[in-house]
Motif scaffolding. Structure first.
Motif, PDB file in Angstrom:
ATOM      1  N   GLY A 151     -10.272 -12.725  -1.844  1.00 56.48           N
ATOM      2  CA  GLY A 151     -10.472 -13.130  -0.093  1.00 56.48           C
ATOM      3  C   GLY A 151      -9.182 -13.468   0.568  1.00 56.48           C
ATOM      4  N   THR A 152      -7.951 -12.748   0.126  1.00 57.95           N
ATOM      5  CA  THR A 152      -6.969 -12.964   0.600  1.00 57.95           C
ATOM      6  C   THR A 152      -6.473 -11.897   1.856  1.00 57.95           C
ATOM      7  OG1 THR A 152      -5.451 -11.657  -0.777  1.00 57.95           O
ATOM      8  CG2 THR A 152      -5.633 -13.808  -1.442  1.00 57.95           C
ATOM      9  N   LEU A 153      -5.285 -11.850   2.330  1.00 59.97           N
ATOM     10  CA  LEU A 153      -4.874 -10.907   3.221  1.00 59.97           C
ATOM     11  C   LEU A 153      -4.216  -9.506   2.941  1.00 59.97           C
ATOM     12  CD1 LEU A 153      -3.853 -12.916   6.546  1.00 59.97           C
ATOM     13  CD2 LEU A 153      -6.167 -12.078   6.131  1.00 59.97           C
ATOM     14  N   MET A 154      -4.117  -9.579   1.296  1.00 55.54           N
ATOM     15  CA  MET A 154      -3.547  -8.321   0.717  1.00 55.54           C
ATOM     16  C   MET A 154      -4.238  -7.003   1.259  1.00 55.54           C
ATOM     17  SD  MET A 154      -1.120  -9.862  -0.892  1.00 55.54           S
ATOM     18  CE  MET A 154      -0.587  -8.387  -1.794  1.00 55.54           C
ATOM     19  N   SER A 155      -3.271  -6.111   1.382  1.00 53.39           N
ATOM     20  CA  SER A 155      -4.223  -4.878   1.936  1.00 53.39           C
ATOM     21  C   SER A 155      -3.399  -3.544   1.390  1.00 53.39           C
ATOM     22  CB  SER A 155      -3.888  -4.902   3.540  1.00 53.39           C
ATOM     23  OG  SER A 155      -2.370  -4.570   3.862  1.00 53.39           O
ATOM     24  N   ALA A 156      -2.579  -3.593   0.645  1.00 53.47           N
ATOM     25  CA  ALA A 156      -1.804  -2.346   0.018  1.00 53.47           C
ATOM     26  C   ALA A 156      -1.742  -2.466  -1.500  1.00 53.47           C
ATOM     27  CB  ALA A 156      -0.613  -1.922   0.663  1.00 53.47           C
ATOM     28  N   TRP A 157      -2.091  -1.290  -2.163  1.00 53.07           N
ATOM     29  CA  TRP A 157      -2.052  -0.974  -3.477  1.00 53.07           C
ATOM     30  C   TRP A 157      -0.644  -1.225  -4.035  1.00 53.07           C
ATOM     31  CZ3 TRP A 157      -6.111  -2.076  -6.009  1.00 53.07           C
ATOM     32  CH2 TRP A 157      -7.286  -1.652  -5.738  1.00 53.07           C
ATOM     33  N   SER A 183      -0.509 -12.205   2.159  1.00 49.89           N
ATOM     34  CA  SER A 183      -0.413 -10.844   2.698  1.00 49.89           C
ATOM     35  C   SER A 183       0.554  -9.694   2.035  1.00 49.89           C
ATOM     36  CB  SER A 183      -0.306 -10.577   4.084  1.00 49.89           C
ATOM     37  OG  SER A 183       0.728 -11.359   4.506  1.00 49.89           O
ATOM     38  N   SER A 184       1.451 -10.142   1.226  1.00 43.81           N
ATOM     39  CA  SER A 184       2.529  -9.494   0.694  1.00 43.81           C
ATOM     40  C   SER A 184       3.325 -10.083  -0.374  1.00 43.81           C
ATOM     41  CB  SER A 184       3.672  -9.260   1.702  1.00 43.81           C
ATOM     42  OG  SER A 184       4.238 -10.499   2.140  1.00 43.81           O
ATOM     43  N   PRO A 185       4.040  -9.144  -1.335  1.00 49.42           N
ATOM     44  CA  PRO A 185       4.679  -9.948  -2.398  1.00 49.42           C
ATOM     45  C   PRO A 185       6.032 -10.523  -2.011  1.00 49.42           C
ATOM     46  CG  PRO A 185       5.191  -7.510  -2.190  1.00 49.42           C
ATOM     47  CD  PRO A 185       4.021  -8.040  -1.142  1.00 49.42           C
ATOM     48  N   GLY A 186       6.402 -10.457  -0.679  1.00 44.55           N
ATOM     49  CA  GLY A 186       7.677 -11.174  -0.254  1.00 44.55           C
ATOM     50  C   GLY A 186       8.730 -10.192  -0.583  1.00 44.55           C
ATOM     51  N   LYS A 214      -9.539  -5.655   1.204  1.00 45.33           N
ATOM     52  CA  LYS A 214      -9.508  -4.206   1.481  1.00 45.33           C
ATOM     53  C   LYS A 214      -8.141  -3.728   1.465  1.00 45.33           C
ATOM     54  CE  LYS A 214     -13.355  -5.768   4.663  1.00 45.33           C
ATOM     55  NZ  LYS A 214     -14.379  -5.287   3.740  1.00 45.33           N
ATOM     56  N   LEU A 215      -8.179  -2.858   0.205  1.00 51.06           N
ATOM     57  CA  LEU A 215      -6.796  -2.473  -0.034  1.00 51.06           C
ATOM     58  C   LEU A 215      -6.783  -0.848   0.077  1.00 51.06           C
ATOM     59  CD1 LEU A 215      -6.909  -4.390  -3.413  1.00 51.06           C
ATOM     60  CD2 LEU A 215      -5.212  -4.834  -1.644  1.00 51.06           C
ATOM     61  N   ARG A 216      -5.655  -0.515   0.780  1.00 52.23           N
ATOM     62  CA  ARG A 216      -5.483   1.140   0.982  1.00 52.23           C
ATOM     63  C   ARG A 216      -3.848   1.564   0.196  1.00 52.23           C
ATOM     64  NH1 ARG A 216      -2.102  -2.193   4.251  1.00 52.23           N
ATOM     65  NH2 ARG A 216      -1.428  -0.706   6.153  1.00 52.23           N
ATOM     66  N   TRP A 217      -3.728   2.732   0.562  1.00 50.57           N
ATOM     67  CA  TRP A 217      -2.469   3.205   0.121  1.00 50.57           C
ATOM     68  C   TRP A 217      -1.507   3.213   1.295  1.00 50.57           C
ATOM     69  CZ3 TRP A 217      -0.720   4.284  -4.883  1.00 50.57           C
ATOM     70  CH2 TRP A 217      -1.777   4.369  -5.830  1.00 50.57           C
ATOM     71  N   ARG A 218      -0.415   2.337   1.346  1.00 48.85           N
ATOM     72  CA  ARG A 218       0.342   2.494   2.859  1.00 48.85           C
ATOM     73  C   ARG A 218       1.141   3.717   2.774  1.00 48.85           C
ATOM     74  NH1 ARG A 218       2.849  -2.056   1.622  1.00 48.85           N
ATOM     75  NH2 ARG A 218       1.642  -3.562   2.978  1.00 48.85           N
ATOM     76  N   HIS A 219       1.447   4.197   1.827  1.00 46.42           N
ATOM     77  CA  HIS A 219       2.444   5.381   1.987  1.00 46.42           C
ATOM     78  C   HIS A 219       2.062   6.654   1.285  1.00 46.42           C
ATOM     79  CE1 HIS A 219       5.490   2.655   3.496  1.00 46.42           C
ATOM     80  NE2 HIS A 219       5.572   1.770   2.275  1.00 46.42           N
ATOM     81  N   GLY A 220       0.708   6.743   1.435  1.00 45.84           N
ATOM     82  CA  GLY A 220       0.142   8.066   0.709  1.00 45.84           C
ATOM     83  C   GLY A 220      -0.321   7.670  -0.654  1.00 45.84           C
ATOM     84  N   GLU A 221      -1.521   8.522  -1.261  1.00 48.87           N
ATOM     85  CA  GLU A 221      -2.017   8.341  -2.557  1.00 48.87           C
ATOM     86  C   GLU A 221      -1.037   8.961  -3.671  1.00 48.87           C
ATOM     87  OE1 GLU A 221      -5.779   9.974  -2.339  1.00 48.87           O
ATOM     88  OE2 GLU A 221      -6.477   8.494  -0.855  1.00 48.87           O
ATOM     89  N   ASP A 222      -0.184   8.056  -4.275  1.00 51.99           N
ATOM     90  CA  ASP A 222       0.703   8.547  -5.261  1.00 51.99           C
ATOM     91  C   ASP A 222       0.573   7.365  -6.476  1.00 51.99           C
ATOM     92  OD1 ASP A 222       2.450   9.843  -6.720  1.00 51.99           O
ATOM     93  OD2 ASP A 222       4.103   9.716  -5.316  1.00 51.99           O
ATOM     94  N   GLU A 223      -0.396   7.773  -7.318  1.00 50.14           N
ATOM     95  CA  GLU A 223      -0.521   6.796  -8.324  1.00 50.14           C
ATOM     96  C   GLU A 223       0.681   6.860  -9.487  1.00 50.14           C
ATOM     97  OE1 GLU A 223      -3.688   9.833  -9.215  1.00 50.14           O
ATOM     98  OE2 GLU A 223      -2.749   8.884  -7.477  1.00 50.14           O
ATOM     99  N   VAL A 262     -10.297   5.104 -10.045  1.00 53.18           N
ATOM    100  CA  VAL A 262      -9.562   5.832 -10.921  1.00 53.18           C
ATOM    101  C   VAL A 262      -8.062   6.052 -10.621  1.00 53.18           C
ATOM    102  CG1 VAL A 262      -9.351   8.187 -11.908  1.00 53.18           C
ATOM    103  CG2 VAL A 262     -11.834   7.095 -11.899  1.00 53.18           C
ATOM    104  N   GLN A 263      -7.681   6.185  -9.425  1.00 51.94           N
ATOM    105  CA  GLN A 263      -6.512   6.216  -8.865  1.00 51.94           C
ATOM    106  C   GLN A 263      -5.716   5.228  -9.047  1.00 51.94           C
ATOM    107  OE1 GLN A 263      -6.993   6.835  -4.616  1.00 51.94           O
ATOM    108  NE2 GLN A 263      -6.932   9.012  -4.842  1.00 51.94           N
ATOM    109  N   VAL A 264      -6.069   3.897  -9.331  1.00 50.74           N
ATOM    110  CA  VAL A 264      -5.262   2.703  -9.680  1.00 50.74           C
ATOM    111  C   VAL A 264      -5.255   2.155 -11.046  1.00 50.74           C
ATOM    112  CG1 VAL A 264      -5.157   1.965  -7.195  1.00 50.74           C
ATOM    113  CG2 VAL A 264      -6.892   1.203  -8.876  1.00 50.74           C
TER     114      VAL A 264
END
Length: 526
Positions: free
Chosen positions: A153-159, A131-134, A181-190, A215-217
């Protein structure tokens, strides 16, 4: 206080879910997680409790409330790699573990130290609860040599977490993020994303993404060559890509996205190196192509769309470099009108094709397809104003629009004769026709006549002629028929499945057995 945030991914009893709510649910005490299950049948409601809507779900039974201590929130990536690849029992030899990833068979064995993990080139954490990079930098200390990473198919959730991972893998060439299912955790700032300059293949299938999110990522993989975005929520290719993005892309997969209109695909003209496009199941019913569209495209897949007429092949012929076409399970493939001729029509209409549905277009196949196409639409050509005499050959504009390659094929093979395209009815005729059989090589053979059924196949006719002429080897002999009404009209009989009626042999015509170098002074048409 909960360590889980809205948008995080969790698992419970082998089922995965997305956290949609964190907080109290009166009258119960304590904190609850409101989750939306990937499998909506796993839930009980749509996010409401006692008339209060705490969160929403796509399905009425997609939601549940669960306690945080009961769910699995995942582990850091390095921990997941150690769980996957290390063997804590030094005395017990671990068997080889086979897996398939990106069409490659990979063999892995247990490893017992970070030093051994450093040798890993391919890492697959398929369906693992990662779920995370550690901790910052911990991945690069052990896995900096990884070239291929499967996080399907992991639990990764943030770009942001994905970017942290790839920034620590300087040799990474392939990453599979499908079914996350990935989202921005701290707002969309590519602008804060660090590019993975070595990444060439990115797979984002079934991630519920639209084109704007892709496109954003895109900054994360500026040099990507193969990009998979199948079965997402892409219904348009807007907004346009920022300058310089995806300019190295050679293969794009957008299967299963309901794009509906081919006009939306015009945005891909900006991908100057695109050679392969897979657009199966996108809801296309027509294709409109200009000469300048997709100039380098060599391979195109249009399976499982909504095409009902062969007009699209006229447009595909404008792709001057199109060599491979995959076209199956469209309505036209199954229609009574086209199901037996669709292959020949594709080959005849698209001049550069080398493979159709992974079948090689041989020189003989192209010849047969083009001749069949001329004959198939010969009556339409004649009825529209076409004629074998060049001076009288003026087919209508409508015919030329529907069959833009027809006249060119006539120049190559000769225009079809009326006897080939206007089949005479056999309804009022006897089923038997009398044919004269001649061996033009053996002067000792006296011509014979035989009454034969119109339904006789050419393969059976060849066997009969071989028996009558006592020819031991037919490999270097050919069979033709000569029309009694026009002795200069000779037709080669080389398609064993056709019948005498199919090739328009009439009562009184002559069947000749000829040698391989036979030359006749009259006209000769297939």
């Amino acid at each position: 206080m909960s360590k889980v945030s809205v948008g995080d991914r969790i698992s419970l009893d082998d089922e995965k879910a997305t956290v949609r709510f964190v907080g109290a649910v009166p009258p119960t005490k304590g904190e609850w997680l409101g989750v939306e299950w990937d499998n909506h049948e796993r839930g009980k409601h749509n996010g409401s409790k006692n008339g209060v809507q705490y969160f929403t779900c796509k399905h009425t039974t997609g939601g549940s409330f669960v306690r945080e201590q009961k769910v699995n929130c995942g582990v850091p990536l390095l921990r997941g790699v150690k769980d996957r690849y290390t063997d804590d029992d030094d005395d017990e030899e671990q068997d080889f573990d086979s897996l398939t990833f990106a069409n490659k068979k990979i063999e892995m064995i247990g490893m017992n130290s970070n030093h051994e993990l450093e040798r890993l080139k391919t890492v697959s954490l398929l369906n693992r609860d990662v779920s995370s990079p550690g901790a910052p930098g911990e991945i690069s200390t052990v896995l900096s040599g990884v070239v291929e990473l499967n996080l399907n198919g992991t639990l990764m959730s943030a770009w942001e977490d994905i970017n942290s991972i790839i920034s620590q893998l300087p040799r990474l060439k392939l990453i599979d993020l499908s079914r996350n299912k990935l989202r921005w955790r701290h707002g969309e700032d590519e602008s804060k994303l660090q590019p993975g300059l070595s990444i060439e293949t990115v797979i984002l299938n079934r991630c519920e993404l639209n084109w704007k999110q892709i496109v954003q990522v895109s900054r994360m993989w500026p040099n990507v060559r193969v990009f998979g975005a199948s079965y997402n929520n892409i219904d348009d290719l807007e907004p346009p890509l920022p300058p310089g993005h995806f300019q190295q892309m050679e293969m794009l997969q957008v299967n299963g996205n309901k794009l509906q209109s081919w006009s939306k695909m015009k945005a891909l003209n900006k991908l100057s190196r695109l050679e392969s496009l897979q657009a199966d199941g996108c809801g296309f019913s027509e294709v409109e192509m200009e000469e300048e569209d997709l100039p380098h495209l060599k391979s195109l897949s249009l399976n499982e769309n909504e095409f009902v007429t062969p007009v699209l092949f006229n447009h595909l012929n404008r792709l001057s470099n199109l060599q491979h076409l995959y076209f199956m399970r469209n309505p036209i493939n199954e229609s009574k009108e086209y199901q037996d001729t669709i292959l020949e029509i594709m080959v005849a209409k698209i001049a550069a094709l080398e493979k159709v549905n992974n079948m090689k277009v041989t020189t003989q196949m192209r010849l047969d397809s083009e001749l069949d196409y001329l004959r198939l639409y010969g009556a339409e050509w004649r009825n529209s104003g076409g004629h074998q005499d060049c001076g009288q050959n003026r087919p209508s504009e409508k015919f030329l629009q529907n069959h833009p390659t027809y006249m060119k094929l006539c120049d190559v093979h000769g225009a079809p004769q009326d006897i080939q395209i206007f089949k005479k009815t056999t309804a009022l005729k006897s089923n038997l026709i009398e044919l004269k059989i001649v061996d033009s090589v053996n002067s000792n053979f006296k011509p014979v006549t035989r009454k034969l059924p119109r339904s006789m196949k050419i393969s059976s006719l060849k066997l009969l002629v071989q028996k009558l002429t006592k020819t031991s080897d037919m490999r270097h002999r050919r069979l033709v028929y000569v029309s009694k009404d026009n002795p200069t009209h000779i037709v080669l009989l080389d398609r064993g499945d056709e019948t005498l009626h199919d090739v328009s042999i009439e009562d009184g015509d002559c069947v000749k057995l000829i040698g391989p170098n036979f030359v006749y002074g009259g006209s000769y048409w297939w």
